[in-house]
Write a protein that holds these residues in place. Sequence first.
Motif, mmCIF file in Angstrom:
data_model
loop_
_atom_site.group_PDB
_atom_site.id
_atom_site.type_symbol
_atom_site.label_atom_id
_atom_site.label_comp_id
_atom_site.label_asym_id
_atom_site.label_seq_id
_atom_site.Cartn_x
_atom_site.Cartn_y
_atom_site.Cartn_z
ATOM 1 N N VAL A 1 7.905 2.853 0.130
ATOM 2 C CA VAL A 1 6.945 3.515 -0.546
ATOM 3 C C VAL A 1 5.719 2.967 -0.187
ATOM 4 O O VAL A 1 5.547 1.663 -0.101
ATOM 5 N N ALA A 2 4.684 3.843 0.331
ATOM 6 C CA ALA A 2 3.450 3.326 0.755
ATOM 7 C C ALA A 2 2.288 4.184 0.201
ATOM 8 O O ALA A 2 2.710 5.634 0.228
ATOM 9 N N LYS B 1 -15.988 8.487 -1.607
ATOM 10 C CA LYS B 1 -14.797 8.362 -2.238
ATOM 11 C C LYS B 1 -13.914 9.520 -1.978
ATOM 12 O O LYS B 1 -14.057 10.634 -2.163
ATOM 13 N N ALA B 2 -12.845 9.014 -1.453
ATOM 14 C CA ALA B 2 -11.709 10.255 -0.987
ATOM 15 C C ALA B 2 -10.514 9.811 -0.807
ATOM 16 O O ALA B 2 -10.129 8.785 0.050
ATOM 17 N N THR B 3 -9.694 10.611 -1.445
ATOM 18 C CA THR B 3 -8.143 10.715 -0.849
ATOM 19 C C THR B 3 -7.127 9.633 -1.814
ATOM 20 O O THR B 3 -7.738 8.500 -2.211
ATOM 21 N N THR B 4 -6.104 10.326 -1.793
ATOM 22 C CA THR B 4 -4.855 9.671 -2.258
ATOM 23 C C THR B 4 -3.715 9.874 -1.309
ATOM 24 O O THR B 4 -3.756 11.251 -0.957
ATOM 25 N N GLY C 1 -4.184 5.401 -4.673
ATOM 26 C CA GLY C 1 -3.163 4.607 -4.005
ATOM 27 C C GLY C 1 -2.244 3.957 -4.836
ATOM 28 O O GLY C 1 -0.924 4.423 -5.092
ATOM 29 N N SER C 2 -2.778 3.105 -5.756
ATOM 30 C CA SER C 2 -2.009 2.348 -6.528
ATOM 31 C C SER C 2 -1.151 3.133 -7.827
ATOM 32 O O SER C 2 0.032 2.762 -8.061
ATOM 33 N N LYS D 1 0.924 13.905 -8.365
ATOM 34 C CA LYS D 1 0.574 14.627 -9.637
ATOM 35 C C LYS D 1 0.160 13.451 -10.703
ATOM 36 O O LYS D 1 -0.858 13.870 -11.406
ATOM 37 N N VAL D 2 0.762 12.301 -10.644
ATOM 38 C CA VAL D 2 0.729 11.455 -11.523
ATOM 39 C C VAL D 2 -0.657 10.670 -11.080
ATOM 40 O O VAL D 2 -1.728 10.258 -11.879
ATOM 41 N N ALA D 3 -0.883 10.334 -9.856
ATOM 42 C CA ALA D 3 -2.245 9.992 -9.445
ATOM 43 C C ALA D 3 -3.487 10.841 -9.535
ATOM 44 O O ALA D 3 -4.406 10.437 -9.914
#
Length: 179
Positions: free
Chosen positions: A125-126, A5-8, A132-133, A159-161
């Motif tokens: 925005v992507a 599991k990795a990444t935003t 990601g969501s 920051k939010v993610a």
Amino acid sequence: METWKATTICCVRKGDDVAIAGDGQVSLGDTVIKHGAKKVRSIRDGSILTGFAGSTADAMNLFEKFEAKLDEHGANLTRAAVALAKDWRTDRVLRKLEAMMIVADKERTLIISGNGDVLEPDEGVAAIGSGGSYARAAATALVRKSDLDAEACVREAMKVAGDICIYTNDHVTVEVLGA
């Protein structure tokens, strides 16, 4: 078998500014393996931004393939993305890759997947990956309702993610188009 599991990754286009950000966390199951991985990069002398979510080895392979497609298609971002997506979907080896990419230049932001998708998101925005969501929702609100530039919007969205997604951390790398 445990899954990585990795990444935003989040990309924001606002006015003439384009910025892409990626967190640095790489996890295996419920264990953080690395805090400071770099998952975004600027290529073509700063004219194209890229970011990946998924397996690191797969992503490195995709970066190389994407750059080759840019060479093949005269640095046309859309044509290179479509060619990569086609190869990714149909090639026996490539279709096993587990990753997604965001690529952006001055005109376009595109999400590329192994399903053959090349998507140009609304509102500039992507976002992809585990958080990601969350990043996309935050970035969209910031683009709509704030005076922040693209870089500040993408940093705040990350920051939010990071506050919500356990697979996203606060070790964020940002690349800005033309900076």
